[in-house]
Design a protein around this motif. Structure first.
Motif, short mmCIF file in Angstrom:
data_model
loop_
_atom_site.label_atom_id
_atom_site.label_comp_id
_atom_site.label_asym_id
_atom_site.label_seq_id
_atom_site.Cartn_x
_atom_site.Cartn_y
_atom_site.Cartn_z
N ALA A 51 -38.86 113.83 -37.74
CA ALA A 51 -39.15 114.59 -38.96
C ALA A 51 -39.01 113.70 -40.19
CB ALA A 51 -38.19 115.79 -39.06
N GLY A 52 -38.06 112.76 -40.13
CA GLY A 52 -37.89 111.84 -41.25
C GLY A 52 -39.11 110.96 -41.43
N ILE A 53 -39.73 110.53 -40.34
CA ILE A 53 -40.93 109.71 -40.43
C ILE A 53 -42.07 110.50 -41.05
CG2 ILE A 53 -42.73 108.62 -39.02
CD1 ILE A 53 -40.58 107.55 -37.21
N LYS A 54 -42.20 111.77 -40.67
CA LYS A 54 -43.25 112.61 -41.26
C LYS A 54 -43.05 112.76 -42.76
CE LYS A 54 -44.13 115.29 -37.04
NZ LYS A 54 -44.01 116.63 -36.38
N LYS A 55 -41.79 112.95 -43.18
CA LYS A 55 -41.49 113.07 -44.61
C LYS A 55 -41.75 111.74 -45.32
CE LYS A 55 -38.00 114.97 -47.74
NZ LYS A 55 -38.86 116.05 -48.19
N PHE A 56 -41.42 110.67 -44.64
CA PHE A 56 -41.63 109.33 -45.18
C PHE A 56 -43.11 109.12 -45.49
CE2 PHE A 56 -42.59 104.85 -43.89
CZ PHE A 56 -41.99 104.21 -44.96
N LYS A 57 -43.97 109.51 -44.56
CA LYS A 57 -45.40 109.37 -44.76
C LYS A 57 -45.89 110.30 -45.86
CE LYS A 57 -46.56 107.98 -40.02
NZ LYS A 57 -47.33 108.33 -38.79
N ALA A 58 -45.39 111.56 -45.87
CA ALA A 58 -45.84 112.55 -46.85
C ALA A 58 -45.47 112.15 -48.27
CB ALA A 58 -45.25 113.92 -46.51
N ASN A 59 -44.33 111.48 -48.43
CA ASN A 59 -43.87 111.08 -49.77
C ASN A 59 -44.48 109.77 -50.24
OD1 ASN A 59 -42.31 113.31 -49.98
ND2 ASN A 59 -40.36 112.31 -49.56
N GLY A 60 -45.41 109.24 -49.47
CA GLY A 60 -46.06 108.00 -49.89
C GLY A 60 -45.27 106.76 -49.58
N GLY A 61 -44.26 106.89 -48.72
CA GLY A 61 -43.46 105.73 -48.37
C GLY A 61 -44.18 104.75 -47.46
N TRP A 62 -45.26 105.23 -46.83
CA TRP A 62 -46.01 104.38 -45.91
C TRP A 62 -46.69 103.26 -46.69
CZ3 TRP A 62 -46.00 104.87 -40.68
CH2 TRP A 62 -46.92 104.11 -39.96
N PRO A 63 -46.49 102.02 -46.32
CA PRO A 63 -47.10 100.90 -47.05
C PRO A 63 -48.62 101.02 -47.07
CG PRO A 63 -45.45 100.11 -45.50
CD PRO A 63 -45.65 101.56 -45.21
N GLN A 64 -49.21 100.81 -48.25
CA GLN A 64 -50.65 100.95 -48.40
C GLN A 64 -51.40 99.98 -47.50
OE1 GLN A 64 -52.16 103.40 -50.24
NE2 GLN A 64 -50.04 104.14 -50.41
N SER A 65 -50.82 98.82 -47.28
CA SER A 65 -51.48 97.81 -46.46
C SER A 65 -51.27 98.04 -44.97
CB SER A 65 -50.94 96.42 -46.82
OG SER A 65 -49.54 96.37 -46.62
N GLY A 66 -50.46 99.07 -44.62
CA GLY A 66 -50.15 99.32 -43.22
C GLY A 66 -49.09 98.37 -42.72
N GLY A 67 -48.34 98.81 -41.76
CA GLY A 67 -47.31 97.96 -41.18
C GLY A 67 -45.97 98.12 -41.83
N CYS A 68 -45.14 99.00 -41.31
CA CYS A 68 -43.79 99.21 -41.84
C CYS A 68 -42.86 98.08 -41.41
CB CYS A 68 -43.23 100.54 -41.33
SG CYS A 68 -43.88 101.96 -42.18
N ASN A 69 -41.96 97.74 -42.30
CA ASN A 69 -40.93 96.77 -42.00
C ASN A 69 -39.63 97.54 -41.75
OD1 ASN A 69 -39.99 94.20 -41.56
ND2 ASN A 69 -39.64 93.74 -43.71
N VAL A 70 -39.10 97.48 -40.54
CA VAL A 70 -37.96 98.28 -40.11
C VAL A 70 -36.74 97.37 -39.92
CG1 VAL A 70 -37.06 99.84 -38.33
CG2 VAL A 70 -39.50 99.91 -38.94
N LEU A 71 -35.60 97.83 -40.39
CA LEU A 71 -34.33 97.12 -40.17
C LEU A 71 -33.39 98.05 -39.43
CD1 LEU A 71 -32.32 94.78 -40.66
CD2 LEU A 71 -31.73 95.89 -42.83
N ASP A 72 -32.86 97.58 -38.32
CA ASP A 72 -31.90 98.36 -37.52
C ASP A 72 -30.55 97.64 -37.55
OD1 ASP A 72 -30.61 100.03 -35.77
OD2 ASP A 72 -31.75 99.42 -33.99
N LEU A 73 -29.59 98.20 -38.29
CA LEU A 73 -28.27 97.61 -38.42
C LEU A 73 -27.34 98.15 -37.33
CD1 LEU A 73 -27.91 97.92 -42.30
CD2 LEU A 73 -28.35 95.83 -41.00
N CYS A 74 -26.43 97.30 -36.86
CA CYS A 74 -25.56 97.68 -35.73
C CYS A 74 -26.44 98.13 -34.57
CB CYS A 74 -24.59 98.78 -36.12
SG CYS A 74 -23.64 98.45 -37.63
N THR A 75 -27.42 97.31 -34.23
CA THR A 75 -28.51 97.72 -33.35
C THR A 75 -28.09 98.01 -31.92
OG1 THR A 75 -30.76 97.16 -32.66
CG2 THR A 75 -29.16 95.35 -32.72
N GLY A 76 -27.04 97.32 -31.42
CA GLY A 76 -26.68 97.52 -30.03
C GLY A 76 -27.82 97.08 -29.11
#
Length: 335
Positions: free
Chosen positions: A55-80
């Motif tokens: 649901a967070g990803i859907k909101k992320f896209k709806a709020n314009g958080g999706w990079p216009q050029s495509g390709g999200c940069n993801v950081l996973d802290l304490c990744t395990g």
């Protein structure tokens, strides 16, 4: 040692296979390097963030958080094992997206690299060994900006005498703030008791890594980027949310003078310090439970709840007050 092969169904309909260490009750029968700790097994908190973040990803896209050029940069802290980064990339369904996974434990990074290759993300995942409690490592992380920051940090408020050697070494010998009430104990005594390691010990107050993640997030996220955390939260009650020791107030304080809007979810019935101490003592040892309860009282921890935290970073616009507008939602007890 033996490892756990875990089949993970994610909301997008994809399937992942995650390899990681076994549950500590099983893993203690094997041996690991003294300088490396075990890697987090796949537990309810790991799965919870995977399923709720869709649901967070859907909101992320709806709020314009999706990079216009495509390709999200993801950081996973304490990744395990890398489970959050890999599940997020699968849910994004964008072959231009990539992830950086960070952990203090090199064993975790080896698992994450293996799992990325196993699931077809080998060329889209980079690893970074980072101690979130080290200022130079924190600065190094800020060299890059991200659209999504994920974290499942260690969260148990652990007496130093109940932290294992790798967890103590990360904290430079344990608690140096004067708040801890127990000595670290001898290695001989430590081997005879239940101890908590790199993926579980959150320092004496359970919040050292959580605090670091939230403090860093505004400096890591692009405008409209989202922070998603699963953790245990100390003193989550909504009855006294103006109290500076309340989880809501602490989250806002850690976020600092940075604009953002978010939602914090906790259980309707948090666990009391007494019950929490009994659970962490593992056995029916009354002396051990009393040790934990005394420690929790010293840390001013009255109750604990698992929870989820989602924050959208705003560099300007809707929220010009330069602070975090954070709502608290209570999740009702299920039948």
């Amino acid at each position: 040692p033996l490892v756990h092969l875990f089949a993970l169904d994610i909301p997008s309909g994809d399937n992942l296979v995650i390899v990681t260490d076994l549950h500590p009750n099983v893993l203690r029968r094997t041996s690991l390097s003294e300088t490396e700790g075990a890697v987090m097994y796949i537990g309810p908190d790991s799965i919870s963030l995977v399923h709720h973040f869709e649901a967070g990803i859907k909101k992320f896209k709806a709020n314009g958080g999706w990079p216009q050029s495509g390709g999200c940069n993801v950081l996973d802290l304490c990744t395990g094992s890398g489970i959050q980064a890999l599940a997020t990339m699968a849910m994004l369904r964008d072959t231009n997206s990539s992830s950086v996974v960070a952990d203090v434990n090199d064993r975790a990074l080896r698992f994450a690299r293996f799992n990325a290759k196993l699931n077809g993300f080998g060329n889209r995942l980079r690893t970074c060994q980072v101690n979130l409690l080290d200022e130079s490592d924190r600065k190094r992380l800020q060299a890059e900006k991200y659209d999504i920051v994920l974290a499942n940090p260690p969260f148990i408020p652990t007496p130093p005498s109940r932290s294992d050697r790798p967890a103590l070494l990360v904290r430079k010998g344990g608690d140096d703030s004067g708040k801890g009430c127990y000595s670290s104990g001898s290695d001989q005594n430590r081997s005879q008791m239940q101890t908590y390691g790199l993926f579980s010990s959150g320092g004496v107050d359970g919040e050292d890594c959580l605090r670091s993640v939230i403090e860093l997030a505004p400096h890591l996220l692009n405008d409209g980027g989202i922070l998603a955390i699963v953790s245990e939260f100390m003193n989550p009650s909504s009855e006294d949310e103006q109290n500076q020791n309340c989880a809501l107030q602490k989250i806002c304080q850690w976020w600092g003078s940075n604009s953002g809007v978010g939602m914090f979810f906790s259980n309707e019935l948090p666990v009391s310090a007494k019950i929490y101490a009994e659970r962490r003592a593992i056995s029916n040892d009354l002396e051990e439970a009393a040790l934990w309860l005394t420690h929790l009282k010293d840390m001013n921890i009255k109750e604990v709840s698992p929870g989820l935290l989602f924050i959208i970073a705003q560099k300007g616009g809707e929220n010009d007050n330069k602070n975090l507008l954070l709502s608290h939602r209570i999740v009702p007890k299920s039948d």
